[in-house]
Write a protein that holds these residues in place. Structure first.
Motif, PDB file in Angstrom:
ATOM      1  N   ALA A   3       0.845  -1.201   0.000  1.00 41.20           N
ATOM      2  CA  ALA A   3       0.000   0.000   0.000  1.00 41.20           C
ATOM      3  C   ALA A   3       0.876   1.245   0.000  1.00 41.20           C
ATOM      4  O   ALA A   3       1.628   1.481   0.934  1.00 41.20           O
ATOM      5  CB  ALA A   3      -0.905  -0.019   1.214  1.00 41.20           C
ATOM      6  N   LYS A   6      -1.922   5.055   2.861  1.00 40.91           N
ATOM      7  CA  LYS A   6      -2.568   4.387   3.977  1.00 40.91           C
ATOM      8  C   LYS A   6      -3.444   5.359   4.749  1.00 40.91           C
ATOM      9  O   LYS A   6      -3.341   6.572   4.587  1.00 40.91           O
ATOM     10  CB  LYS A   6      -1.517   3.815   4.935  1.00 40.91           C
ATOM     11  CG  LYS A   6      -0.655   2.736   4.328  1.00 40.91           C
ATOM     12  CD  LYS A   6       0.300   2.186   5.347  1.00 40.91           C
ATOM     13  CE  LYS A   6       1.120   1.053   4.751  1.00 40.91           C
ATOM     14  NZ  LYS A   6       1.998   0.447   5.752  1.00 40.91           N
ATOM     15  N   LYS A   7      -4.279   4.810   5.627  1.00 45.18           N
ATOM     16  CA  LYS A   7      -5.141   5.616   6.481  1.00 45.18           C
ATOM     17  C   LYS A   7      -4.275   6.540   7.335  1.00 45.18           C
ATOM     18  O   LYS A   7      -3.268   6.117   7.903  1.00 45.18           O
ATOM     19  CB  LYS A   7      -5.968   4.695   7.374  1.00 45.18           C
ATOM     20  CG  LYS A   7      -6.898   5.411   8.318  1.00 45.18           C
ATOM     21  CD  LYS A   7      -7.689   4.425   9.141  1.00 45.18           C
ATOM     22  CE  LYS A   7      -8.568   5.138  10.131  1.00 45.18           C
ATOM     23  NZ  LYS A   7      -9.370   4.203  10.918  1.00 45.18           N
ATOM     24  N   ASP A   9      -2.649   9.226   6.141  1.00 44.66           N
ATOM     25  CA  ASP A   9      -1.709   9.982   5.304  1.00 44.66           C
ATOM     26  C   ASP A   9      -2.312  11.315   4.873  1.00 44.66           C
ATOM     27  O   ASP A   9      -3.507  11.395   4.581  1.00 44.66           O
ATOM     28  CB  ASP A   9      -1.338   9.186   4.046  1.00 44.66           C
ATOM     29  CG  ASP A   9      -0.385   8.044   4.328  1.00 44.66           C
ATOM     30  OD1 ASP A   9       0.186   8.007   5.437  1.00 44.66           O
ATOM     31  OD2 ASP A   9      -0.205   7.197   3.435  1.00 44.66           O
ATOM     32  N   VAL A  28      -9.329   3.387   3.315  1.00 42.95           N
ATOM     33  CA  VAL A  28      -8.821   2.944   2.022  1.00 42.95           C
ATOM     34  C   VAL A  28      -9.516   1.645   1.647  1.00 42.95           C
ATOM     35  O   VAL A  28      -9.739   0.789   2.504  1.00 42.95           O
ATOM     36  CB  VAL A  28      -7.294   2.718   2.071  1.00 42.95           C
ATOM     37  CG1 VAL A  28      -6.776   2.251   0.725  1.00 42.95           C
ATOM     38  CG2 VAL A  28      -6.577   3.981   2.500  1.00 42.95           C
TER      39      VAL A  28
END
Length: 101
Positions: A3, A6-7, A9, A28
């Motif tokens: 990935a 990511k969550k 970011d 995501v």
């Protein structure tokens, strides 16, 4: 595939009606190749009134394609993400600055 985004970011939108806006990824969906970014790609959805909820028009963030997002580096510029090994650990890094994310 690893990935790149990511969550949590911080990202900037590269294309579409919200081009140039910045936000944080809240979720995501890797199987669909999409992400939800807070404050970006907002659509109005109509909700029927229920016993616990008042109905009406509610703004909801809709998914945006990952190809239309770029990570923000330490300088606040859009950057691509690369991977490298540091010791025995695989880490993400910003291609513009070389900093580990």
């Amino acid at each position: 595939m690893a990935a790149k985004l990511k969550k949590g970011d911080k990202v900037v939108v590269l294309a579409g009606k919200d081009k140039g806006k910045q936000g944080e990824i809240t979720s995501v969906m890797p199987s669909k190749g999409k992400a939800i970014v807070e404050g970006i790609n907002i659509a109005i959805r109509h909700a029927r009134a229920t016993q616990g909820d008042q109905g009406g028009r509610k703004p909801m963030p809709m998914p945006i394609d990952l190809s239309n997002l770029a990570l923000l580096d330490a300088n606040g510029k859009a950057t691509r993400v690369g991977f490298r090994m540091e010791g025995d650990q695989k880490v993400r890094f910003a291609k513009t600055t070389g900093d580990v994310i």
